[in-house]
Design a protein around this motif. Structure first.
Motif, short mmCIF file in Angstrom:
data_model
loop_
_atom_site.label_atom_id
_atom_site.label_comp_id
_atom_site.label_asym_id
_atom_site.label_seq_id
_atom_site.Cartn_x
_atom_site.Cartn_y
_atom_site.Cartn_z
N ASN A 188 -8.99 -4.31 2.68
CA ASN A 188 -8.25 -4.55 3.92
C ASN A 188 -7.00 -5.41 3.71
O ASN A 188 -6.42 -5.89 4.68
N HIS A 189 -6.61 -5.62 2.46
CA HIS A 189 -5.44 -6.48 2.18
C HIS A 189 -4.16 -5.76 2.62
O HIS A 189 -3.99 -4.56 2.35
N PRO A 190 -3.25 -6.46 3.29
CA PRO A 190 -2.04 -5.79 3.79
C PRO A 190 -1.12 -5.25 2.69
O PRO A 190 -0.31 -4.37 2.95
N ASP A 191 -1.26 -5.76 1.45
CA ASP A 191 -0.41 -5.27 0.37
C ASP A 191 -1.05 -4.17 -0.45
O ASP A 191 -0.46 -3.71 -1.44
N ARG A 192 -2.24 -3.74 -0.08
CA ARG A 192 -2.93 -2.73 -0.90
C ARG A 192 -2.13 -1.42 -0.97
O ARG A 192 -2.04 -0.80 -2.03
N SER A 193 -1.57 -1.02 0.15
CA SER A 193 -0.81 0.24 0.14
C SER A 193 0.41 0.14 -0.77
O SER A 193 0.74 1.10 -1.48
N THR A 194 1.07 -1.02 -0.79
CA THR A 194 2.23 -1.21 -1.67
C THR A 194 1.82 -1.14 -3.13
O THR A 194 2.50 -0.52 -3.96
N LEU A 195 0.69 -1.78 -3.46
CA LEU A 195 0.19 -1.72 -4.83
C LEU A 195 -0.14 -0.28 -5.23
O LEU A 195 0.20 0.16 -6.34
N LEU A 196 -0.78 0.46 -4.34
CA LEU A 196 -1.11 1.86 -4.64
C LEU A 196 0.16 2.66 -4.89
O LEU A 196 0.22 3.49 -5.81
N ASP A 197 1.17 2.42 -4.07
CA ASP A 197 2.44 3.13 -4.25
C ASP A 197 3.10 2.78 -5.58
O ASP A 197 3.61 3.65 -6.29
N ASN A 198 3.14 1.49 -5.92
CA ASN A 198 3.76 1.07 -7.17
C ASN A 198 3.02 1.64 -8.38
O ASN A 198 3.63 2.07 -9.36
N LEU A 199 1.69 1.60 -8.31
CA LEU A 199 0.89 2.18 -9.39
C LEU A 199 1.18 3.68 -9.51
O LEU A 199 1.35 4.21 -10.62
N ALA A 200 1.25 4.36 -8.38
CA ALA A 200 1.51 5.79 -8.39
C ALA A 200 2.88 6.10 -8.98
O ALA A 200 3.04 7.03 -9.78
N THR A 201 3.89 5.33 -8.59
CA THR A 201 5.24 5.56 -9.12
C THR A 201 5.27 5.36 -10.63
O THR A 201 5.92 6.12 -11.36
N THR A 202 4.57 4.34 -11.11
CA THR A 202 4.53 4.09 -12.56
C THR A 202 3.82 5.21 -13.29
O THR A 202 4.24 5.64 -14.37
N LEU A 203 2.75 5.71 -12.72
CA LEU A 203 2.06 6.85 -13.32
C LEU A 203 2.97 8.08 -13.37
O LEU A 203 2.96 8.83 -14.35
N ARG A 204 3.75 8.26 -12.32
CA ARG A 204 4.67 9.40 -12.32
C ARG A 204 5.74 9.25 -13.40
O ARG A 204 6.15 10.21 -14.05
N LYS A 205 6.18 8.02 -13.63
CA LYS A 205 7.15 7.77 -14.70
C LYS A 205 6.54 8.14 -16.06
O LYS A 205 7.21 8.73 -16.91
N ARG A 206 5.26 7.77 -16.25
CA ARG A 206 4.63 8.10 -17.53
C ARG A 206 4.46 9.61 -17.67
O ARG A 206 4.61 10.16 -18.77
N ASP A 221 8.02 5.13 3.88
CA ASP A 221 8.34 4.98 2.46
C ASP A 221 7.29 5.68 1.59
O ASP A 221 7.61 6.36 0.62
N THR A 222 6.02 5.48 1.95
CA THR A 222 4.94 6.12 1.19
C THR A 222 5.02 7.64 1.31
O THR A 222 4.80 8.36 0.32
N LEU A 223 5.35 8.12 2.50
CA LEU A 223 5.49 9.57 2.69
C LEU A 223 6.58 10.13 1.78
O LEU A 223 6.41 11.19 1.16
N CYS A 224 7.69 9.41 1.68
CA CYS A 224 8.78 9.89 0.81
C CYS A 224 8.35 9.86 -0.66
O CYS A 224 8.65 10.80 -1.42
N SER A 225 7.65 8.81 -1.08
CA SER A 225 7.19 8.74 -2.47
C SER A 225 6.21 9.86 -2.77
O SER A 225 6.26 10.48 -3.85
N LEU A 226 5.32 10.14 -1.82
CA LEU A 226 4.39 11.25 -2.01
C LEU A 226 5.13 12.57 -2.08
O LEU A 226 4.80 13.44 -2.90
N GLY A 227 6.14 12.71 -1.23
CA GLY A 227 6.95 13.93 -1.30
C GLY A 227 7.60 14.11 -2.66
O GLY A 227 7.64 15.22 -3.21
#
Length: 1053
Positions: A321-339, A372-378
């Protein structure tokens, strides 16, 4: 006394007033923390206001103050907001009842402000915040040290108001207040004030971008850190602030030292926040993000992996329930996409998409970050579509972009209150408030792009129409000079090209596409780098479609890039930009001109887009003898030009700081103004403009210059002669891939330690291929068209991957057939301009004394280099050859330090260096000669004093890799030999790969023997190329293998 005892006393003495009883009860509460005592005290204070005889307004004011204070304390314990509301009213009325000169008024104002800030923390009502600031301002004397606490409280409150309203004036006032507190006693300034001051400067830098604020932020954080112990609980906060400032300075100036220091500081924060520490989550996230920034710079897979490990750990400790969890998930996802983009591992992309979906699940529909998350997912879905071609991914991407657009209406919702803390507020809230229209505009462009892709896949005209509608909507939101038009014009180009690909008969679509490319790359606003990127895409499409605008695209790209590189404040930052963006820019442009028969333009474009680092530095060393002798005004112009040029060269060769960047740009503006004035002087109209071919061809006055060009579109040679039109030779039997392969094979053979007959056979075969495909066609043209006599000098000016191919050694290697060394004497030049600089007349001193040769030998340097076994033998041989006619100064062992060697090099006309040479393949500007106390860097050599340029004549670099260059940007010719040439040496002998310590003395001895044979009156550098050619033929071939006979090349005049 207990509460019950006090109650009994009250019953016994009803005459006692309620105020006195209330005071005793409040004191008891203070001593024992008993809530019942506080409740009773409040009752008596209330009764006092209605029943006690209060003899004056002052007495009533004091009573209200006591009641308000007690109610405020009860609010702290119980949390009933009605208590806080009444307490605030009590303090307001109490202040009104007091006389202005009462000594109690200041503390009343302070308490009133404190209570207002409590209520603001609950409800975020703006009037409470504004009134609190007024209350603090009433009593805060900036000249009174006793008011320090109140001044800090006022400054803190102003920062809070800035974070909610975004008014930079509040920040500036807060900074002024903090600094007044610090200035009371700078050596004893409280660390928390220094920390707050650092943060305020950082926030103001983010708003206004002024470098001094960034400097101050870093300085105050550093000062605060210096004051506290390593165990201080505030150390992690200060380190985090420092790292934030360093990251920002890196993004502004590009100094990798700042980035590394920021990563180190974030790492220290992680160490200070062990498991279970509340700050560990953000510390891990910040460190992971900083390492990703380094990955973007250096593209190291190791950084990707490290960053992912920190993001994973942060996610593991992040509550659901942490308010920053979604940001962390997005950052992790973006880094995985870079790899995934680096490795092609689809598992990374699949996991990235899963994380983006989880982030969406965490975010409620109205969450401000959802778009922002929607755009990153797109973006991730588009990547998977491009990789696997599943139309469902493209449909899903379009749906995500559409939903993001709906969440970004023209009037963007208030989001600042959702941020967790002051630091995040300062960094993001103002941007979110002001971003409404920009968010919607960018979403239109992204959605147009996605629908254009869908049209390309399915051919549905409705998708094409929808894409153009989105772009039309985005364009309608822009004023004529809006920077966003650049992106809109570019997207128009892409979609028109997609439409043309579906209907090739509609040529108007193609013409429209290239019209929009031109509009985007020449748009009046926007940075030079974005417009350069558009020009590169224009080039790519124009070449694919063989469109007539290709040449214009190449010329605009060269111009835009030149403008961008000029603004870089240092050699290192320029080289980094060139390496990243323009490895093949000039060679592709020249190929385009050659394919259109524009040979002179091709030569000019190569000169314009290659060797940029040396070209910019050379501008600052332009001699102005004619201007200095023209008249008083012109002489003043010349003096001012030389003064500013010297300052700019110092800045370019030094370390980059934020003050330095501002200073550099101011100097550059002044310098540009002086250059404009010089161009108004008769005869100086083309001063420092890109040289025309009529000037460039003078570089070939002593022999033809052969430019070899390897582009992805064609391979060509151009022969430049000062009395003839340039001759174009299409090299139809070789292409860019062949050149790359040959370059790699030469490098592999040169670095192969197991040398033998098989290695020599391989090398011979490679040299034969170069002869057949490149050199022989040139030799035939030299003989047939220019009738160039055998034994004449020629200069090779290789471009691209040709730079690492030994053209000078090519031959048929068949019995009875002669190779190039038996036809002509080869030299090299990085550019025609570099050769022209070598040929400029020097101030000749009428002195018949033979030049003294400086011989520097370093067999055992520091830095982990292997000991060289033949350095002394080499210098002994050199001295025996030169003696007695030519004097030689010998500098070896401990005496061959960096500083002494550099001083001697800059003061000696003839230099021989025998030592380790190191070509740094990742940072060529760090290439060096190894001296007794450390590396003598390439940049140290470049900083030659102007007077030394006039006396420098020739340098022989008997060291490894001194002419090897940078594989990623070969056209910049950044190597030690080029640095010696720039430092003033007319001619330099360098090495294309490693030299063999065991046999190098043979080549060195043969060279100097041949040089003295050809220079009977003393050393003459003009005979160095012939001497090197002769030495390679004379040495014992059974002792010196082929790859060691051809490793040396002559560069310059």
């Amino acid at each position: 006394m207990t509460i019950s005892e006090m109650a009994n006393t009250e019953d016994d003495d009803p005459v006692r007033d309620h105020t006195a009883i209330g005071d005793e009860l409040y004191t008891l509460f203070g001593d024992q923390g008993d809530l019942q005592a506080l409740q009773l005290a409040i009752g008596h204070y209330n009764a006092a206001l209605t029943e006690d005889v209060l003899d004056s307004q002052c007495s009533r004011s004091n009573q209200l103050l006591k009641l308000g204070t007690a109610l405020s304390r009860r609010f702290d314990l119980v949390g009933d907001t009605a208590d806080l509301d009444i307490a605030i009213d009590c303090h307001r009325v109490a202040i009104d009842l007091q006389t202005p000169d009462s000594p109690d008024v200041p503390i009343m104002h302070v308490k009133h402000a404190q209570m207002l800030m409590k209520r603001f923390g609950l409800h975020a009502n703006q009037p409470d915040l504004d009134l609190a600031i007024e209350q603090y301002a009433c009593v805060s004397d900036q000249t009174d040290p006793t008011h320090k606490a109140w001044l800090v409280a006022l400054a803190d409150t102003l920062v809070t108001r800035f974070s909610h309203q975004g008014n930079v004036r509040d920040l500036s006032q807060a900074i002024h207040l903090y600094e007044s507190v610090v200035n009371f006693d700078a050596s004893n300034a409280p660390t928390f004030v220094l920390g707050n001051l650092s943060l305020a400067h950082f926030f103001r830098y983010q708003q206004e971008g002024d470098a001094p604020d960034l400097t101050s932020s870093i300085a105050y954080s550093t000062a605060a850190l210096d004051k506290i112990s390593s165990e201080d609980q505030n150390r992690s906060v200060l380190l985090n602030n420092l790292a934030n400032g360093l990251i920002s300075r890196f993004k502004k100036l590009g100094s990798t030292d700042d980035l590394e220091q920021a990563i180190k500081s974030y790492g220290c924060v992680v160490e200070l926040c062990p498991a279970e520490h509340k700050g560990r989550l953000h510390a891990l996230s910040n460190l992971a993000s900083a390492i990703m920034t380094r990955y973007e710079l250096q593209a190291s897979l190791a950084d990707l992996d490290i960053s992912l490990s920190y993001f994973h750990e942060a996610l593991e400790i992040c509550p659901r329930n942490h308010p920053d969890r979604s940001t962390l998930l997005d950052n992790l996802a973006t880094t995985l996409r870079k790899r995934f983009e680096r490795t092609g591992d689809i598992v990374d992309l699949e996991t990235a998409i899963e994380n983006h979906y989880e982030a969406l699940h965490v975010l409620p529909p109205s969450h401000p970050h959802r778009s922002d998350t929607l755009c990153s997912l797109g973006n991730a879905l588009q990547s998977r579509f491009a990789f696997q071609g599943d139309p469902d991914d493209l449909d899903a991407a379009v749906d995500r972009y559409s939903e993001a657009l709906r969440l970004r209406p023209p009037s963007h919702p208030e989001r600042a209150d959702l941020l967790n803390n002051l630091a995040n507020l300062g960094a993001s809230a103002l941007e979110l408030r002001e971003g409404g229209n920009d968010y919607r505009l960018s979403s239109h462009v992204v959605l147009a792009h996605a629908k254009g892709l869908k049209y390309e896949l399915e051919g549905d005209p409705a998708m094409l129409q929808a894409a153009f509608q989105h772009l039309d909507e985005a364009r309608s939101m822009c004023t004529p000079g809006c920077p966003s038009l650049l992106n809109i014009w570019e997207e128009y180009s892409r979609i028109h090209l997609r439409a043309y690909s579906k209907a090739p008969q509609s040529t108007n679509r193609m013409e429209e596409a290239f019209r929009y490319f031109r509009m985007a790359s020449t748009h009046t606003s926007g940075g030079s780098l974005p417009k350069f990127d558009v020009a590169l895409r224009w080039i790519k499409e124009a070449e694919i479609h063989k469109h007539s605008s290709a040449l214009d695209a190449h010329q605009i790209a060269l111009s835009m890039f030149d403008r961008h590189v000029t603004m870089m404040p240092s050699i290192e930052s320029r080289h980094r930009i060139v390496r990243k963006y323009a490895a093949s820019l000039a060679v592709d442009a020249a190929s385009c001109a050659l394919r259109r028969g524009l040979v002179t333009l091709a030569v000019e474009m190569l000169e314009h887009g290659r060797g940029l680092l040396w070209t910019y530095l050379a501008r600052f060393r332009t001699p102005l003898d004619d201007l200095q002798s023209a008249g008083e005004h012109d002489c003043q112009l010349a003096s001012e030009f030389l003064r500013l040029s010297s300052l700019l060269e110092d800045a370019a060769c030094g370390a980059v700081t934020e003050e330095g960047l501002h200073h550099y740009r101011c100097l550059l503006r002044e310098w540009d103004g002086v250059v404009d004035q010089i161009r108004l002087v008769d005869g100086f109209g083309d001063f420092l403009l890109a040289p025309s071919f009529s000037k460039l061809k003078e570089a070939a006055k002593n022999g033809p210059v052969i430019i070899t060009n390897a582009s992805r579109y064609s391979c060509d040679a151009v022969i430049v002669h000062h009395k003839h039109d340039p001759i174009h030779i299409p090299l139809t039997d070789i292409n860019a891939s062949d050149v790359l392969r040959l370059s790699s094979q030469f490098r592999d053979i040169a670095t192969n330690r197991d040398r033998g007959r098989s290695t020599e056979r391989q090398l011979t075969e490679l040299l034969r291929q170069i002869w057949d495909t490149v050199v022989f066609p040139v030799v035939k043209k030299l003989e047939s068209s220019l009738h160039l006599p055998k034994g004449s000098r020629i200069w090779w000016c290789p471009t691209g991957r040709f730079n690492s191919i030994p053209l000078h050694a090519a031959g048929p290697f068949s019995r009875g057939e002669k190779g190039l060394p038996n036809h002509y004497v080869s030299s090299y030049t990085p550019t025609l301009s570099a050769l022209l600089r070598c040929q400029k007349p020097r101030h000749v001193i009428n002195d018949k004394t033979p030049p003294r040769v400086l011989a520097i030998g370093q067999a055992a340097p520091t830095g982990g280099f292997a000991k060289l076994g033949t350095v002394d033998e080499e210098l002994d041989s050199l001295q025996s050859i030169l003696a007695p006619a030519i004097p030689m100064t010998r500098m070896t062992g401990e005496g061959a330090t960096r500083s002494e060697s550099l001083r001697a090099i800059h003061s000696s006309p003839w230099v021989h260096l025998s030592c380790h040479g190191k070509q740094d393949v990742t940072r060529p500007l760090k290439s060096c000669f190894a001296m007794s106390d450390g590396p003598l860097m390439l940049l140290d050599i470049v900083r030659a004093p102007s007077e030394s340029v006039q006396c420098s004549e020739f340098a022989f670099l008997s060291a490894c890799h001194t002419a090897a260059g940078d594989r990623t940007t070969p056209d910049e010719v950044v190597h030690l030999a080029a640095a010696m040439q720039f430092a003033g040496f007319r001619g330099v002998v360098g090495t294309m790969w490693a030299v063999d310590d065991a046999v190098v003395v043979n080549m060195v001895s043969a060279f100097y023997e041949a040089l003295l044979e050809n220079s009977p009156e003393g050393l003459n550098s003009e005979h160095a190329a012939l001497a090197l050619n002769t030495a390679a033929k004379r040495v014992d071939k059974s002792v010196v293998p082929l790859e060691q006979r051809i490793v040396f090349i002559h560069i310059g005049a």
